[in-house]
Design an enzyme around this catalytic site. Structure first.
Site, PDB file in Angstrom:
ATOM      1  N   ARG A 113       0.877  -1.176   0.000  1.00  0.00           N
ATOM      2  CA  ARG A 113       0.000   0.000   0.000  1.00  0.00           C
ATOM      3  C   ARG A 113       0.911   1.221   0.000  1.00  0.00           C
ATOM      4  O   ARG A 113       1.715   1.416   0.906  1.00  0.00           O
ATOM      5  CB  ARG A 113      -0.895   0.015   1.237  1.00  0.00           C
ATOM      6  CG  ARG A 113      -1.510   1.385   1.483  1.00  0.00           C
ATOM      7  CD  ARG A 113      -2.549   1.403   2.563  1.00  0.00           C
ATOM      8  NE  ARG A 113      -3.758   0.731   2.117  1.00  0.00           N
ATOM      9  CZ  ARG A 113      -4.930   0.821   2.742  1.00  0.00           C
ATOM     10  NH1 ARG A 113      -5.047   1.551   3.842  1.00  0.00           N
ATOM     11  NH2 ARG A 113      -5.995   0.190   2.291  1.00  0.00           N
ATOM     12  N   HIS A 140      -7.815   1.072  -5.971  1.00  0.00           N
ATOM     13  CA  HIS A 140      -7.913   0.231  -4.769  1.00  0.00           C
ATOM     14  C   HIS A 140      -8.583  -1.089  -5.185  1.00  0.00           C
ATOM     15  O   HIS A 140      -9.729  -1.365  -4.828  1.00  0.00           O
ATOM     16  CB  HIS A 140      -8.721   0.969  -3.693  1.00  0.00           C
ATOM     17  CG  HIS A 140      -8.606   0.386  -2.321  1.00  0.00           C
ATOM     18  ND1 HIS A 140      -7.778  -0.685  -2.024  1.00  0.00           N
ATOM     19  CD2 HIS A 140      -9.202   0.725  -1.135  1.00  0.00           C
ATOM     20  CE1 HIS A 140      -7.879  -0.974  -0.735  1.00  0.00           C
ATOM     21  NE2 HIS A 140      -8.734  -0.138  -0.177  1.00  0.00           N
ATOM     22  N   GLN A 143     -10.199  -3.799  -2.712  1.00  0.00           N
ATOM     23  CA  GLN A 143     -11.421  -3.295  -2.089  1.00  0.00           C
ATOM     24  C   GLN A 143     -12.662  -3.675  -2.911  1.00  0.00           C
ATOM     25  O   GLN A 143     -13.666  -4.147  -2.379  1.00  0.00           O
ATOM     26  CB  GLN A 143     -11.333  -1.759  -1.975  1.00  0.00           C
ATOM     27  CG  GLN A 143     -12.600  -1.098  -1.483  1.00  0.00           C
ATOM     28  CD  GLN A 143     -12.855  -1.341  -0.005  1.00  0.00           C
ATOM     29  OE1 GLN A 143     -11.975  -1.153   0.804  1.00  0.00           O
ATOM     30  NE2 GLN A 143     -14.060  -1.753   0.334  1.00  0.00           N
ATOM     31  N   ASP A 235     -17.271   7.162   0.012  1.00  0.00           N
ATOM     32  CA  ASP A 235     -15.866   7.108   0.444  1.00  0.00           C
ATOM     33  C   ASP A 235     -15.591   8.460   1.110  1.00  0.00           C
ATOM     34  O   ASP A 235     -16.322   9.435   0.889  1.00  0.00           O
ATOM     35  CB  ASP A 235     -14.960   6.894  -0.791  1.00  0.00           C
ATOM     36  CG  ASP A 235     -13.474   6.746  -0.445  1.00  0.00           C
ATOM     37  OD1 ASP A 235     -13.138   6.635   0.762  1.00  0.00           O
ATOM     38  OD2 ASP A 235     -12.649   6.748  -1.386  1.00  0.00           O
ATOM     39  N   CYS A 275     -16.296   1.997   1.884  1.00  0.00           N
ATOM     40  CA  CYS A 275     -15.062   1.217   2.011  1.00  0.00           C
ATOM     41  C   CYS A 275     -14.470   1.323   3.407  1.00  0.00           C
ATOM     42  O   CYS A 275     -13.736   0.429   3.826  1.00  0.00           O
ATOM     43  CB  CYS A 275     -14.054   1.672   0.961  1.00  0.00           C
ATOM     44  SG  CYS A 275     -13.732   3.442   1.007  1.00  0.00           S
ATOM     45  N   ARG A 303     -13.518  -8.198   2.989  1.00  0.00           N
ATOM     46  CA  ARG A 303     -12.110  -7.968   2.611  1.00  0.00           C
ATOM     47  C   ARG A 303     -11.310  -9.236   2.906  1.00  0.00           C
ATOM     48  O   ARG A 303     -10.433  -9.628   2.135  1.00  0.00           O
ATOM     49  CB  ARG A 303     -11.504  -6.788   3.390  1.00  0.00           C
ATOM     50  CG  ARG A 303     -12.186  -5.433   3.208  1.00  0.00           C
ATOM     51  CD  ARG A 303     -12.064  -4.869   1.823  1.00  0.00           C
ATOM     52  NE  ARG A 303     -10.698  -4.677   1.350  1.00  0.00           N
ATOM     53  CZ  ARG A 303      -9.850  -3.724   1.764  1.00  0.00           C
ATOM     54  NH1 ARG A 303     -10.237  -2.837   2.658  1.00  0.00           N
ATOM     55  NH2 ARG A 303      -8.631  -3.632   1.261  1.00  0.00           N
TER      56      ARG A 303
HETATM   57  N1   CP Z   1     -10.993   0.160   3.170  1.00  0.00           N
HETATM   58  C1   CP Z   1      -9.696   0.066   3.530  1.00  0.00           C
HETATM   59  O1   CP Z   1      -8.805  -0.153   2.714  1.00  0.00           O
HETATM   60  O2   CP Z   1      -9.490   0.195   4.876  1.00  0.00           O
HETATM   61  P1   CP Z   1      -8.079   0.402   5.563  1.00  0.00           P
HETATM   62  O3   CP Z   1      -7.539   1.719   5.098  1.00  0.00           O
HETATM   63  O4   CP Z   1      -8.385   0.371   7.031  1.00  0.00           O
HETATM   64  O5   CP Z   1      -7.169  -0.719   5.152  1.00  0.00           O
HETATM   65  N1  NVA Z   2     -10.045   6.963  -0.810  1.00  0.00           N
HETATM   66  C1  NVA Z   2      -9.602   6.499   0.474  1.00  0.00           C
HETATM   67  C2  NVA Z   2      -9.839   5.038   0.628  1.00  0.00           C
HETATM   68  C3  NVA Z   2      -9.492   4.479   1.976  1.00  0.00           C
HETATM   69  C4  NVA Z   2      -9.654   2.993   2.042  1.00  0.00           C
HETATM   70  C5  NVA Z   2      -8.135   6.835   0.654  1.00  0.00           C
HETATM   71  O1  NVA Z   2      -7.372   6.682  -0.304  1.00  0.00           O
HETATM   72  O2  NVA Z   2      -7.750   7.265   1.740  1.00  0.00           O
END
Ligand code: CP
Ligand code: NVA
Length: 315
Positions: A113, A140, A143, A235, A275, A303
C-alpha cells in the site's frame, strides 16, 4: 478441500489493477472468495498456502487491509510479515528494484500500500513473485472485489444492477468503474466539478462497458445519480495524503452526503456500502451507516474472504 480457489489459471500473476483481468478471471476470484467464506463458516480448514510467506509493505495507514491480509494468510496456512516502510531500508533510499530483488528471495508474495501506482508497478516489474496492490492514489483493486462480493450476497446477482457512487472521483471510484464495466453493473458517479474521476480511467472503463451494453456516467447531481440505484457507495472526502485539503474538500463535497433523504430517492431495498474508514456526519450520516440499508460491516468482513481468494489463486 474443494473450491474455485484451487484453480491454477491465475498462479504467478500480479494483482495491480482490475483492468489487468478479464471478466472471467474476476468471476473466478469472486467464486473463490464465496467458497473460502463458506468453508470458514463451516469450520473446514483450507491451508493451501502452507509454507508460504507474504510480505506486507505499508507507507500509508490501514486497519482493514492489514488485518485481513494478515489473518487471511494465517488461515491459509502461510506466514504474513508486516513491513512498515518506516522500518525497512526503502525509507533510507534503497531502490525499489533492489528491494524487490531481495524480498523475492525470502517471500512468495508481496502486498503493498503506497502513494504512486508507478512504485507498485516497478516493484512488480522487478519481483518475480506476485505483487498485490493494497491501495495507491490511483486505484484500490482489492477493495472492489470485496465490494462486489458483498453486493452479490445481498442482491443475488451483479449484472443489471445500478450502483451510484457519491463523492470523490478517486482511487476507490476508479476501481469500481473498472470492475462494474467488466461485470455488467451500471455505475453513476456524482461529484462536484473539479473532482471527476481520471479521464483515462473513465474512458478505458467506458470502452469495456460499451462492449456489453453497460452505461457508466459522471454527473454533478447526487439525486440524479441515485435514481433507481440498487447500491449507494460512499468514500471519505479527503483521502490519505490529502489531509491538507480537508477544509476545502468539506466545502466542495457538502452536498454529497449519503443521508436518509438521499437514500429514500434510490430504489426500494437499496443497500449502502462504504469502504471505510468513515467520517460520520460528513460523507455519510450515523442514521444511514447504522441503519437497515447499510451492509458496511459485511463489506469490511468480505475484505478477508476476497484477499484470501486473491492470495490462494495467485500465490
Ligand atoms: N478500506 C480500507 O482499505 O481500509 P483500511 O484503510 O483500514 O485498510
Ligand atoms: N479513498 C480512500 C480510501 C481508503 C480505504 C483513501 O485513499 O484514503
Amino acid at each position: 478441500m474443494a473450491g474455485a480457489y484451487l484453480d491454477k489459471s491465475l498462479k504467478g500473476r500480479d494483482f495491480l489493477t482490475i483492468s489487468d483481468f478479464t471478466s472471467e478471471e474476476i468471476r473466478l476470484i469472486l467464486d473463490a472468495a464465496h467458497d473460502l467464506k463458506k468453508e470458514l463458516k463451516e469450520g473446514i480448514p483450507h491451508p493451501v498456502l502452507q509454507g508460504k510467506a507474504l510480505g506486507m509493505i505499508f507507507t500509508k495507514p490501514s486497519t482493514r487491509t492489514r488485518v485481513s491480509f494478515e489473518v487471511g494468510m494465517y488461515q491459509l496456512g502461510g506466514y504474513p510479515l508486516f513491513l512498515s516502510a518506516q522500518d525497512i531500508q526503502l525509507r533510507r533510499g534503497e531502490s525499489l528494484p533492489d528491494t524487490a530483488r531481495t524480498l523475492e528471495r525470502y517471500l512468495d508474495g508481496i502486498m503493498i500500500r503506497t502513494f504512486d501506482q508507478s512504485d507498485v508497478d516497478e516493484l512488480a516489474q522487478y519481483a518475480s513473485i506476485p505483487v498485490i496492490n493494497g491501495l495507491t492514489d490511483l486505484v484500490h483493486p482489492t477493495q472492489v472485489i470485496a465490494d462486489l462480493l458483498t453486493v452479490e450476497e445481498h442482491k443475488g446477482k451483479l449484472a443489471g444492477l445500478k450502483l451510484a457512487f457519491i463523492g470523490d472521483g478517486n482511487n476507490v471510484s476508479h476501481s469500481l468503474l473498472q470492475i462494474c464495466a467488466k461485470l455488467g453493473v451500471q455505475m453513476t458517479i456524482a461529484c462536484p466539478s473539479g473532482y471527476e474521476p481520471d479521464a483515462k480511467i473513465l474512458a478505458g472503463a467506458k470502452d469495456v462497458a460499451a462492449k456489453i451494453g453497460v452505461q457508466l456516467d459522471v454527473v454533478e447531481d447526487p439525486v440524479k445519480a441515485v435514481q433507481d440505484a440498487d447500491v449507494l457507495y460512499a468514500d471519505i472526502w479527503a483521502s490519505m495524503g490529502q489531509e491538507k485539503e480537508q477544509d476545502e474538500r468539506i466545502e466542495a463535497f457538502k452536498h454529497y452526503q449519503i443521508n436518509t433523504e438521499l437514500l429514500q430517492k434510490a430504489a426500494p431495498g437499496a443497500i449502502v456500502l462504504h469502504c471505510l474508514p468513515a467520517h460520520r456526519g460528513e460523507e455519510i450520516t450515523d442514521e444511514v451507516i447504522d441503519g437497515p440499508h447499510s451492509v458496511v460491516f459485511d463489506e469490511a468482513e468480505n475484505r478477508l474472504h476476497a484477499h484470501k481468494a486473491i492470495m490462494a489463486l495467485m500465490m
